[in-house]
Design a protein around this motif. Sequence first.
Motif, PDB file in Angstrom:
ATOM      1  N   GLN A 178      32.356  48.333  42.891  1.00 38.82           N
ATOM      2  CA  GLN A 178      32.402  46.934  42.513  1.00 38.82           C
ATOM      3  C   GLN A 178      32.882  46.423  41.255  1.00 38.82           C
ATOM      4  N   GLU A 203      36.008  46.479  42.418  1.00 35.55           N
ATOM      5  CA  GLU A 203      36.348  45.012  43.071  1.00 35.55           C
ATOM      6  C   GLU A 203      35.904  44.224  42.703  1.00 35.55           C
ATOM      7  N   TYR A 204      36.139  44.036  41.185  1.00 37.37           N
ATOM      8  CA  TYR A 204      35.446  42.896  40.218  1.00 37.37           C
ATOM      9  C   TYR A 204      37.133  42.419  39.881  1.00 37.37           C
ATOM     10  N   LEU A 219      39.768  44.004  40.846  1.00 39.03           N
ATOM     11  CA  LEU A 219      40.955  43.325  41.422  1.00 39.03           C
ATOM     12  C   LEU A 219      40.787  41.406  42.192  1.00 39.03           C
ATOM     13  N   SER A 220      39.822  41.065  41.853  1.00 37.59           N
ATOM     14  CA  SER A 220      39.876  39.865  42.221  1.00 37.59           C
ATOM     15  C   SER A 220      39.931  39.038  40.894  1.00 37.59           C
ATOM     16  N   GLN A 221      39.557  39.736  39.818  1.00 40.34           N
ATOM     17  CA  GLN A 221      40.151  38.866  38.553  1.00 40.34           C
ATOM     18  C   GLN A 221      41.712  39.089  38.499  1.00 40.34           C
ATOM     19  N   HIS A 230      43.898  39.088  41.558  1.00 42.11           N
ATOM     20  CA  HIS A 230      44.245  38.590  42.440  1.00 42.11           C
ATOM     21  C   HIS A 230      44.306  36.772  41.837  1.00 42.11           C
ATOM     22  N   ASP A 231      43.082  36.951  41.692  1.00 42.01           N
ATOM     23  CA  ASP A 231      43.248  34.963  40.889  1.00 42.01           C
ATOM     24  C   ASP A 231      44.153  35.116  39.634  1.00 42.01           C
ATOM     25  N   ARG A 237      47.453  34.106  41.661  1.00 40.55           N
ATOM     26  CA  ARG A 237      47.906  32.886  41.995  1.00 40.55           C
ATOM     27  C   ARG A 237      47.772  32.225  41.355  1.00 40.55           C
TER      28      ARG A 237
END
Length: 115
Positions: free
Chosen positions: A92, A95-96, A98-100, A102-103, A106
Amino acid sequence: MDPQTQNTSLQRLQNVERRVVRVLDIAGGVMEELSSPSGPRKDFVNSHCREFMQSIKDIQVTLREEIKSACEYRPFEKCDYNARIANEICFQKLEYVLSQLHDLERTVNRYPSSD
């Protein structure tokens, strides 16, 4: 897992912790640069983003190796609850991150490259 392996694993995780702190410093520096009143220096942002991305990849590889190692270790064959929960928590967290990441990617991609 013998004490030597356990100690080495702990050392690797402590090293990951230091790298995470460094990654956060890099991200903070980039954010400060992006909010600079005179505008961001593209070479600074690009170099720090590259360092950030490479560090995140290195951290990810190390964590995956440690998770895999932890899954292979079963002191009591039918008692793997702690390992499964620890792995789920690590998953978890990964995953967090990796999401950060990704943000942030961007956000970086919104600015044209000076290359």
